[in-house]
Structure formats: C-alpha cells, structure tokens
Design an enzyme around this catalytic site. Structure first.
Site, PDB file in Angstrom:
ATOM      1  N   SER A   1       0.859  -1.195   0.000  1.00 19.93           N
ATOM      2  CA  SER A   1       0.000   0.000   0.000  1.00 19.93           C
ATOM      3  C   SER A   1       0.890   1.237   0.000  1.00 19.93           C
ATOM      4  O   SER A   1       2.080   1.165   0.328  1.00 19.93           O
ATOM      5  CB  SER A   1      -0.853  -0.012   1.276  1.00 19.93           C
ATOM      6  OG  SER A   1      -1.514   1.226   1.468  1.00 19.93           O
TER       7      SER A   1
ATOM      8  N   TYR B   1      -3.800  -0.744  10.069  1.00 16.43           N
ATOM      9  CA  TYR B   1      -3.585  -0.931   8.623  1.00 16.43           C
ATOM     10  C   TYR B   1      -2.181  -0.456   8.249  1.00 16.43           C
ATOM     11  O   TYR B   1      -1.433  -1.153   7.541  1.00 16.43           O
ATOM     12  CB  TYR B   1      -4.654  -0.160   7.845  1.00 16.43           C
ATOM     13  CG  TYR B   1      -4.622  -0.400   6.353  1.00 16.43           C
ATOM     14  CD1 TYR B   1      -5.239  -1.510   5.795  1.00 16.43           C
ATOM     15  CD2 TYR B   1      -3.960   0.483   5.498  1.00 16.43           C
ATOM     16  CE1 TYR B   1      -5.208  -1.735   4.418  1.00 16.43           C
ATOM     17  CE2 TYR B   1      -3.930   0.270   4.130  1.00 16.43           C
ATOM     18  CZ  TYR B   1      -4.558  -0.845   3.593  1.00 16.43           C
ATOM     19  OH  TYR B   1      -4.513  -1.057   2.242  1.00 16.43           O
TER      20      TYR B   1
HETATM   21  P1  NAP Z   1     -11.807  -5.268  -1.233  1.00 14.40           P
HETATM   22  O1  NAP Z   1     -12.612  -5.091  -2.478  1.00 14.40           O
HETATM   23  O2  NAP Z   1     -12.434  -5.024   0.099  1.00 14.40           O
HETATM   24  O3  NAP Z   1     -11.145  -6.702  -1.272  1.00 14.40           O
HETATM   25  C1  NAP Z   1     -10.544  -7.294  -0.147  1.00 14.40           C
HETATM   26  C2  NAP Z   1     -10.522  -8.791  -0.361  1.00 14.40           C
HETATM   27  O4  NAP Z   1      -9.954  -9.427   0.801  1.00 14.40           O
HETATM   28  C3  NAP Z   1     -11.926  -9.360  -0.527  1.00 14.40           C
HETATM   29  O5  NAP Z   1     -11.903 -10.428  -1.424  1.00 14.40           O
HETATM   30  C4  NAP Z   1     -12.221  -9.855   0.880  1.00 14.40           C
HETATM   31  O6  NAP Z   1     -13.229 -10.836   0.955  1.00 14.40           O
HETATM   32  C5  NAP Z   1     -10.859 -10.430   1.225  1.00 14.40           C
HETATM   33  N1  NAP Z   1     -10.791 -10.706   2.637  1.00 14.40           N
HETATM   34  C6  NAP Z   1     -10.936  -9.830   3.649  1.00 14.40           C
HETATM   35  N2  NAP Z   1     -10.878 -10.486   4.817  1.00 14.40           N
HETATM   36  C7  NAP Z   1     -10.681 -11.797   4.536  1.00 14.40           C
HETATM   37  C8  NAP Z   1     -10.556 -12.969   5.320  1.00 14.40           C
HETATM   38  N3  NAP Z   1     -10.657 -12.943   6.648  1.00 14.40           N
HETATM   39  N4  NAP Z   1     -10.359 -14.143   4.689  1.00 14.40           N
HETATM   40  C9  NAP Z   1     -10.313 -14.219   3.339  1.00 14.40           C
HETATM   41  N5  NAP Z   1     -10.436 -13.145   2.541  1.00 14.40           N
HETATM   42  C10 NAP Z   1     -10.626 -11.948   3.141  1.00 14.40           C
HETATM   43  O7  NAP Z   1     -10.581  -4.297  -1.266  1.00 14.40           O
HETATM   44  P2  NAP Z   1      -9.367  -4.118  -2.290  1.00 14.40           P
HETATM   45  O8  NAP Z   1      -9.146  -2.677  -2.352  1.00 14.40           O
HETATM   46  O9  NAP Z   1      -9.552  -4.889  -3.531  1.00 14.40           O
HETATM   47  O10 NAP Z   1      -8.196  -4.740  -1.414  1.00 14.40           O
HETATM   48  C11 NAP Z   1      -7.318  -5.748  -1.872  1.00 14.40           C
HETATM   49  C12 NAP Z   1      -5.939  -5.499  -1.283  1.00 14.40           C
HETATM   50  O11 NAP Z   1      -5.425  -4.273  -1.810  1.00 14.40           O
HETATM   51  C13 NAP Z   1      -5.921  -5.355   0.237  1.00 14.40           C
HETATM   52  O12 NAP Z   1      -4.791  -5.995   0.765  1.00 14.40           O
HETATM   53  C14 NAP Z   1      -5.813  -3.856   0.430  1.00 14.40           C
HETATM   54  O13 NAP Z   1      -5.230  -3.509   1.648  1.00 14.40           O
HETATM   55  C15 NAP Z   1      -4.936  -3.494  -0.744  1.00 14.40           C
HETATM   56  N6  NAP Z   1      -4.934  -2.085  -1.126  1.00 14.40           N
HETATM   57  C16 NAP Z   1      -6.068  -1.477  -1.612  1.00 14.40           C
HETATM   58  C17 NAP Z   1      -6.016  -0.141  -1.979  1.00 14.40           C
HETATM   59  C18 NAP Z   1      -7.204   0.584  -2.533  1.00 14.40           C
HETATM   60  O14 NAP Z   1      -7.098   1.798  -2.758  1.00 14.40           O
HETATM   61  N7  NAP Z   1      -8.330  -0.045  -2.779  1.00 14.40           N
HETATM   62  C19 NAP Z   1      -4.832   0.582  -1.834  1.00 14.40           C
HETATM   63  C20 NAP Z   1      -3.710  -0.058  -1.329  1.00 14.40           C
HETATM   64  C21 NAP Z   1      -3.775  -1.393  -1.000  1.00 14.40           C
HETATM   65  P3  NAP Z   1     -14.754 -10.359   1.252  1.00 14.40           P
HETATM   66  O15 NAP Z   1     -15.287  -9.816  -0.036  1.00 14.40           O
HETATM   67  O16 NAP Z   1     -15.416 -11.637   1.670  1.00 14.40           O
HETATM   68  O17 NAP Z   1     -14.720  -9.341   2.327  1.00 14.40           O
END
Ligand code: NAP
Length: 247
Positions: A139, A152
């Site tokens: 991130s 986080y």
């Molecule tokens: P998201 O749409 O909320 O996706 C998160 C994923 O992680 C979902 O598939 C979620 O499943 C899964 N997850 C959460 N808790 C879990 C658990 N206990 N066991 C198994 N799976 C679990 O968000 P995203 O933005 O795509 O995030 C993906 C990654 O990118 C994360 O590591 C996040 O920190 C990182 N990231 C995102 C951003 C951004 O701007 N969006 C920026 C930097 C980094 P559910 O759907 O069942 O909750």
C-alpha cells in the site's frame, strides 16, 4: 535468452479474489495463461465465471484468514507456482480511540496470515524442488503514515519488510518475492473515502494522473512480477499509484 510474459502451464492462487484488486489480478493471470485458484472467505463465483467465459481455467477455494493459520494446508498436493497475497481489511478510528479488537483483526489478516500462508507455499515449493513467485499487495501506507488507520499502516509497513526479508532468504532458492503498492483504487476498501467529498477532492488533487485507479490498473504489475520476464526482480515494491509517491 528470450523474454517471456507468458504464464502458460503455471498454477496461481490469489487470496481475496472475489472482488476488487484480487479479482482483477485473477483475471489478468488467467489472460496470461495461468490456471487460477480463487481463494476467499466467500466463493469467488463471479471471478471464476469471468475467467471460464474467456476460455481460462479457474476454481474457488474457501479460506477465512481471520484465522491467520488458515492457509497452512492450502498448497498440499496442489503444485501451485504463484501466490498472490491480496486479502486485506481496514478499520478506521482516531488513534486515541482505536481498539485492541480492530488492531488484532487487521494485523491477523493483513500480516500474520500473509506470512504463514507464504511460509506454507514456500515449504510446498521447496519440497518439490520447483520455482515460484509471491506477490504481496502492499500500500502507499507501506511508506506513508496515513490517518485514522493505525493497524492498517502497521500491517502494510510489515508487508513491505517481510517482502524484503523473504526475498533475501529465497531468491537463491528460485522463489521471487515482490510486492505491488497500489495507490488509491476504486474498491469497497476505499468507499468511505470516496463518499467523503472533502477527502475525495484532496486525494484527487494530489494524484498526478488526475483520477482514482481501477483494479485492472494493478493487475498488469502483479502479473508481470509472476512472469519469466521478472526472474531477476527480488524484493521490489512496485508503486502503481498514478504518480502519488512521485509528488
Ligand atoms: P476489497 O474489495 O475489500 O477486497 C478485499 C478482499 O480481501 C476481498 O476479497 C475480501 O473478501 C478479502 N478478505 C478480507 N478479509 C478476509 C478474510 N478474513 N479471509 C479471506 N479473505 C478476506 O478491497 P481491495 O481494495 O480490492 O483490497 C485488496 C488489497 O489491496 C488489500 O490488501 C488492500 O489492503 C490493498 N490495497 C487497496 C487499496 C485501494 O485503494 N483499494 C490501496 C492499497 C492497498 P470479502 O469480499 O469476503 O470481504
């Protein structure tokens, strides 16, 4: 030696592949030729359907990383070559009010589960003498402090450190460990920010590309790090942030 961006005959496991960045990476890996196992706490039906509709191969596996050791048996007898550690959660509150429950929940999924899942992956790879690749989703908060997200930020700084440590230990064993650091990407993870007009404006004002990223913006970088073209890339954290960190 020729340069290859193909993942034909490779098998990848993506955590949190039902939505957002994980879904886009799973689709991207399949487009590059990999068979994809979509791991999540809910079935990744939409992702599997999208991949198979395009002629790829994918299936779901259920795993809940609220138990940080839940990935320990994921790789047994599976011949998986690529691991994308994407599953992650975020909890927001002022630091003075932040609870132990919100600390532990985030650290367990984002950092402890990531480490022990990767350990299980590497053990399986080493046992069969195979080469492999790990891509951790870091991130901007692997480098910056952020605000109102203490667990986080701690977890993502930890992801950056572990990426380097594991690269140091495993580069000579044929395992590439790298990370992608997404900027501000339109997913459910950032919905609260986009719904706050003031935060949304101040974020957009700082992004040189002038827009939020899309999940597919992250997929190309993650796929690249798994291909033979990236075979000499170890311990890198590739920022995909519309220029945010260059500002
Ligand atoms: P998201 O749409 O909320 O996706 C998160 C994923 O992680 C979902 O598939 C979620 O499943 C899964 N997850 C959460 N808790 C879990 C658990 N206990 N066991 C198994 N799976 C679990 O968000 P995203 O933005 O795509 O995030 C993906 C990654 O990118 C994360 O590591 C996040 O920190 C990182 N990231 C995102 C951003 C951004 O701007 N969006 C920026 C930097 C980094 P559910 O759907 O069942 O909750």
């Amino acid at each position: 030696m020729s340069v290859s961006f193909s993942l034909a005959s490779r098998r990848a496991l993506v955590t949190g592949a039902n939505t957002g960045i994980g879904q886009a990476i799973a689709v991207g890996l399949a487009e590059a030729g990999a068979e994809v196992i979509c791991a999540g706490r809910r079935a990744c039906d939409e992702t599997v359907a999208a991949i198979t509709a395009s002629g790829g191969t994918a299936r779901s596996v259920l795993v809940d990383f609220a138990d940080p050791m839940a990935g320990r048996d994921l790789f047994d007898g599976q011949d998986i070559d690529i691991l994308i550690n994407n599953a992650g959660i975020i909890r927001r509150a002022d630091a003075v009010d932040f609870t132990e429950a919100d600390w532990d929940a985030v650290m367990d999924v984002n950092l402890k589960a990531l480490f022990f899942t990767t350990q299980a992956f590497a053990r399986a790879l080493l046992a069969r003498g195979a080469q492999g690749a790990v891509v951790n989703i870091a991130s901007l908060l692997s480098f910056q402090g952020g605000i109102r997200v203490p667990s986080y930020t701690a977890s993502k700084h930890g992801v950056a450190g572990l990426t380097r440590l594991l690269a140091n230990e495993w580069a000579a064993k044929g395992i590439n460990v790298n990370a992608v650091a997404p900027g501000y990407i339109e997913t459910s993870n950032t919905e609260a920010l986009r719904n706050d007009p003031e935060r949304n404006r101040s974020i957009l004002d700082r992004i040189p590309a002038g827009r939020w990223g899309e999940p597919s913006d992250i997929a190309g970088a993650a796929v690249y790090l798994c291909t033979p073209a990236a075979r000499y890339v170890h311990g890198a954290i590739l920022n995909v942030d519309g220029g945010w960190l260059a500002r």
